[in-house]
Design a protein around this motif. Sequence first.
Motif, short mmCIF file in Angstrom:
data_model
loop_
_atom_site.label_atom_id
_atom_site.label_comp_id
_atom_site.label_asym_id
_atom_site.label_seq_id
_atom_site.Cartn_x
_atom_site.Cartn_y
_atom_site.Cartn_z
N UNK A 122 0.83 -1.21 0.00
CA UNK A 122 0.00 0.00 0.00
C UNK A 122 0.86 1.26 0.00
N UNK A 123 0.22 2.38 -0.32
CA UNK A 123 0.78 3.71 -0.09
C UNK A 123 0.26 4.20 1.26
N UNK A 124 1.02 5.05 1.93
CA UNK A 124 0.70 5.41 3.31
C UNK A 124 0.80 6.92 3.51
N UNK A 125 -0.26 7.48 4.09
CA UNK A 125 -0.23 8.86 4.58
C UNK A 125 -0.41 8.79 6.08
N UNK A 126 0.50 9.39 6.83
CA UNK A 126 0.42 9.30 8.28
C UNK A 126 0.34 10.69 8.92
N UNK A 127 -0.48 10.77 9.94
CA UNK A 127 -0.54 11.97 10.78
C UNK A 127 0.25 11.68 12.04
N UNK A 128 1.37 12.35 12.20
CA UNK A 128 2.18 12.15 13.38
C UNK A 128 1.63 12.96 14.54
N UNK A 129 1.94 12.53 15.75
CA UNK A 129 1.52 13.27 16.94
C UNK A 129 2.18 14.63 16.96
N UNK A 130 1.47 15.60 17.53
CA UNK A 130 1.96 16.99 17.49
C UNK A 130 3.30 17.16 18.20
N UNK A 131 3.56 16.36 19.22
CA UNK A 131 4.80 16.54 19.96
C UNK A 131 5.87 15.50 19.60
N UNK A 133 6.96 13.82 15.97
CA UNK A 133 6.95 13.36 14.58
C UNK A 133 8.35 13.02 14.10
N UNK A 134 9.33 13.05 15.01
CA UNK A 134 10.73 12.89 14.62
C UNK A 134 10.99 11.53 14.00
N UNK A 135 10.51 10.45 14.61
CA UNK A 135 10.81 9.12 14.08
C UNK A 135 10.12 8.89 12.75
N UNK A 136 8.85 9.29 12.63
CA UNK A 136 8.14 9.10 11.38
C UNK A 136 8.85 9.84 10.24
N UNK A 137 9.29 11.06 10.49
CA UNK A 137 9.97 11.82 9.44
C UNK A 137 11.34 11.23 9.13
N UNK A 138 12.03 10.71 10.12
CA UNK A 138 13.32 10.07 9.88
C UNK A 138 13.15 8.80 9.05
N UNK A 139 12.11 8.03 9.35
CA UNK A 139 11.82 6.84 8.55
C UNK A 139 11.55 7.22 7.10
N UNK A 140 10.73 8.24 6.90
CA UNK A 140 10.41 8.69 5.54
C UNK A 140 11.65 9.17 4.80
#
Length: 234
Positions: A122-131, A133-140
């Motif tokens: 699948x393709x994925x769009x994620x909403x990271x928590x406001x405080x 988002x560091x790990x999600x952005x590093x993974x991306x």
Amino acid sequence: MAPPEAQVLAVIEALRDHAAASSCSPARIIAALRSMAARLANPRDALASTLRRELHARTGLTFPMIEWGLSTSLSSLQHAQLEALVPPRPIAANRELIGVVLAGNVFVAGVRALCLPLLAGAHVITKAASREDALARAIAQALQDADPEVGARLRVLQFSREDSAATRALCQGVDALSVYGDDATLQALAALTRPGCRVIGHGHGVSAAYVSTSQLTAADSAHRAADALALDVA
């Protein structure tokens, strides 16, 4: 800057367009995920080092606990484990769009939450928590650097949970919604999805711990049991 709702809609459109024109084999996705995991597990890498500092500043966790959380989570992204998680057939010929809403209380939850739908094709769009988002952005970022074609399948957004327009746009625009958070959040987001959207909830849970009497008969074994229990709780 465009309002969050417009950003969500633009990302959904871009992911839909990419899904219509793109096809990645499971082997290619696995290779990109392994490269991402190896890079973020290496504290000497510039991106991984920045990630650790950001996690320390945002979560309040100590550097040793952050290192333990990253190493134990990223080590699960080995070839054999990833191959075992690939479904027999890709989801909807690589065209399904999965929304992932991450919570902010367990930063490593993002590893499996983002990697599993990618493995499913699948393709994925994620909403990271406001405080956090560091790990999600590093993974991306690490995926994008490892393989731009695989990296284009994941987009990370961050907007306030109070932004009802952006939240509705996300919930209405995906084929399935995976939600990490409390039960009230899960119910509220599920109510915003369109008919036919699958909601995968990861809400409140109950945990139990068991320490046998035999582990408490000597001081050394009791200390080891207490250390192990404290680590599980942490």
